[in-house]
Motif scaffolding. Structure first.
Motif, PDB file in Angstrom:
ATOM      1  N   UNK A   1       1.497  -1.045  -0.279  1.00 23.00           N
ATOM      2  CA  UNK A   1      -0.103   0.176   0.005  1.00 23.00           C
ATOM      3  C   UNK A   1       0.645   1.380  -0.218  1.00 23.00           C
ATOM      4  N   UNK A   2       0.353   2.228  -0.657  1.00 21.18           N
ATOM      5  CA  UNK A   2       1.456   3.465  -0.590  1.00 21.18           C
ATOM      6  C   UNK A   2       1.767   4.574   0.344  1.00 21.18           C
ATOM      7  N   UNK A   3       0.647   4.584   1.554  1.00 26.35           N
ATOM      8  CA  UNK A   3       0.570   5.234   1.993  1.00 26.35           C
ATOM      9  C   UNK A   3       2.127   4.375   3.313  1.00 26.35           C
ATOM     10  N   UNK A   4       1.830   3.066   4.034  1.00 29.13           N
ATOM     11  CA  UNK A   4       2.821   3.017   4.627  1.00 29.13           C
ATOM     12  C   UNK A   4       4.391   3.701   3.889  1.00 29.13           C
TER      13      UNK A   4
ATOM     14  N   UNK B   1       4.715   5.869   1.762  1.00 27.97           N
ATOM     15  CA  UNK B   1       5.316   7.976   2.385  1.00 27.97           C
ATOM     16  C   UNK B   1       5.996   7.615   3.229  1.00 27.97           C
ATOM     17  N   UNK B   2       5.189   7.060   3.981  1.00 32.98           N
ATOM     18  CA  UNK B   2       5.408   7.049   6.015  1.00 32.98           C
ATOM     19  C   UNK B   2       6.989   7.298   5.428  1.00 32.98           C
ATOM     20  N   UNK B   3       7.186   6.464   5.161  1.00 30.35           N
ATOM     21  CA  UNK B   3       8.935   5.580   5.625  1.00 30.35           C
ATOM     22  C   UNK B   3       9.355   6.370   4.637  1.00 30.35           C
ATOM     23  N   UNK B   4       9.376   6.753   3.548  1.00 35.39           N
ATOM     24  CA  UNK B   4      10.101   7.862   2.676  1.00 35.39           C
ATOM     25  C   UNK B   4       9.922   9.237   3.591  1.00 35.39           C
TER      26      UNK B   4
END
Length: 533
Positions: free
Chosen positions: A248-251, A253-256
């Motif tokens: 999923x893109x959200x995790x 995005x959060x990590x980056x």
């Protein structure tokens, strides 16, 4: 003919790098080339594309093309318009066939596009008609649109293995016919205004050539946004199919985002603390990739048609013993910037052992997301340098592997490899070691491994919390005659008296938790217990 003086071209490349963003006045004294195995075909759902009519080996030169036009980005349109006024008619017609984002100017079919040779830009002296030739009228707006969809930034890596903003970009006619994939099988590099394309893997008859229009070192949502915004399409290659279903893109995005925040505050941290924080981010990235890989293999095992087809294209399907490690490493490609940051921090700390391990992670991922690229070659060389400083027992195999990927990236000329290795800081003894022990391409490696498996007679079993590797020693050898190297994703057994054994593990293990090998006198065998990571 495809035969070039690569040493002279490397020297010319230094002049181009020094002159940027200007273009040197003296043109490269070489002609363009395209391999006779290339074919231009209409491909279902993909439009025109280049394929091969005969098998191609890893590292083979596919084409080397001179620029149709090249300049600083702000000047490229004006340079292209001026060139189009007087260029040969066949090149002008090829330019008009390029995608410009409108349905009114759809590219012609392969049968209407002419021969591949008509798409090859020749020497600068023969590109333009004489000054007395009649100048044609050129639609500047159409030129702008064509350049938007077809121009290529002339990227080169710095000393740290990173690519900054390219000062020059250009248009190359034949490379404009190559379609996109986020897992390319062709890698392009630049020498002056020459685009050099080599096979990043063996290509079968009829296989399409694909390159990456965007950086493959980023997660799918970033690649997708760029492809949609700049090129007007969404990618559905096998890698994107897997990532869309499993990451999923959200995790991501959060990590980056946490990585960006960490880098932004780097000046306020001790280097050791920064390295430790980056290691923590790496652990999060591994956990995300590992959990996604487990879910993916479960779905593949249940017969998910879309994921089964993607896995077949990427590694041969769920039956591969290395499927778990391959899928996890492939998904880790979305977080490669995290792993690269950790490797560079450990290098700056002069922590050779941890740096070697971090660079190993990066090169294993690069082998899946952009094999044979400038990144892959550079980071493979740096991996060996760190392993050398750490007195790694597997140095010979690592040096041979770096030699292999440098050949894939830059060709078989040993002088070119020596140039790349010296530029990376290799001492002469490392260069000699690599020259004497080059790793074989994939198709030859698999044949050698099959032979080795028969010679070593090994078995691998997955138990509760650990893998068990049992192998027989070749006749005449004892436990003291072999060096065993355990890495998270493979076990290497080396000896001077026989070919090495390398076992790819089906899931990651923790080398630091592995107890010493146990010797079984009966059968002359060694047993390794490998706890899961």
């Amino acid at each position: 003919s495809g035969h070039y003086d690569w040493t002279a071209l490397l020297a010319a490349e230094k002049e181009w790098a020094a002159a940027a963003p200007k273009v040197p006045k003296d043109a490269l004294p070489v002609a363009s080339f395209s391999d006779s195995r290339l074919e231009l075909r209409d491909l279902p759902g993909r439009g025109r594309g280049l394929t091969v009519s005969a098998p191609v080996d890893e590292g083979d030169l596919l084409f080397a093309c001179r620029a149709f036009c090249i300049a600083a980005r702000s000047e490229l349109q004006d340079v292209a318009v001026e060139h189009l006024r007087r260029c040969p008619e066949e090149h002008y017609q090829c330019f008009l066939q390029l995608q410009d984002g409108t349905t009114a100017a759809s590219p012609r079919s392969a049968s209407e596009a002419g021969s591949i040779q008509s798409w090859i830009t020749t020497n600068p002296e023969s590109q333009c008609a004489s000054s007395s030739s009649k100048s044609r009228s050129v639609d500047a707006e159409r030129v702008r649109r064509v350049l938007r969809y077809n121009s290529i930034a002339r990227d080169v890596l710095d000393a740290h293995g990173s690519a900054g903003e390219a000062p020059l970009c250009g248009l190359w006619l034949l490379p404009s016919l190559v379609n996109h994939s986020c897992r390319p099988n062709v890698q392009q590099s630049f020498l002056g205004d020459l685009v050099v394309a080599r096979a990043a893997k063996p290509l079968a008859v009829g296989e399409e050539l694909v390159v990456a229009y965007v950086s493959t070192l980023q997660p799918r949502h970033v690649r997708r946004e760029h492809l949609t915004k700049v090129f007007g399409f969404d990618c559905s290659c096998p890698r994107c199919t897997l990532e869309a279903a499993l990451l999923p893109p959200e995790p991501a995005r959060k990590l980056l985002g946490d990585l960006d925040a960490l880098v932004a505050g780097a000046a306020q941290q001790e280097l050791k603390q920064l390295a430790d924080n980056l290691d923590t981010l790496c652990q999060r990235a591994r956990r995300q990739a590992s959990e996604a890989a487990v879910k993916g293999l479960e779905r593949i095992g249940r017969g998910d048609a879309e994921l089964c087809e993607a896995s077949r294209c990427l590694w041969g399907g769920s039956g591969s013993e290395s499927a778990s490690a391959t899928l996890e490493a492939l998904l880790s490609g979305s977080f490669l910037s995290v792993f690269m940051g950790a490797a560079f921090a450990r290098k700056r700390l002069e922590d050779a052992a941890k740096a070697a391990e971090a660079y190993s992670t990066c090169t294993d991922i690069l082998a899946l997301v952009c094999p044979g690229s400038a990144y892959h070659a550079h980071w493979s060389l740096e991996r060996v340098l760190q392993a050398h400083r750490a007195a790694d027992k597997s140095l010979k195999a690592l040096a041979g592997r770096a030699f292999r990927w440098c050949r894939c990236f830059a060709g078989a000329d040993p002088v070119v490899f020596q140039h790349l290795a010296r530029r990376a800081g290799w001492p002469e003894e490392l260069i000699e070691l690599a020259n004497n022990s080059p790793e074989l391409p994939d198709q030859l490696i698999e044949a050698a491994r099959a032979k080795d498996a028969d010679a070593w007679h090994y078995s691998l079993e997955e138990g509760d919390g650990a893998l068990t590797l049992l192998f027989s020693l070749p006749e005449g050898l004892g436990p003291a005659d072999v060096d065993i190297d355990v890495a998270p994703e493979r076990v290497s057994v080396a000896t001077d008296a026989a070919s090495a054994l390398e076992v790819v593990l089906p899931r990651r293990v923790d080398p630091s938790a592995a107890p010493p090998a146990k010797y079984k006198r009966k059968g002359n065998k060694l047993l390794l217990e490998l706890p899961f990571a």
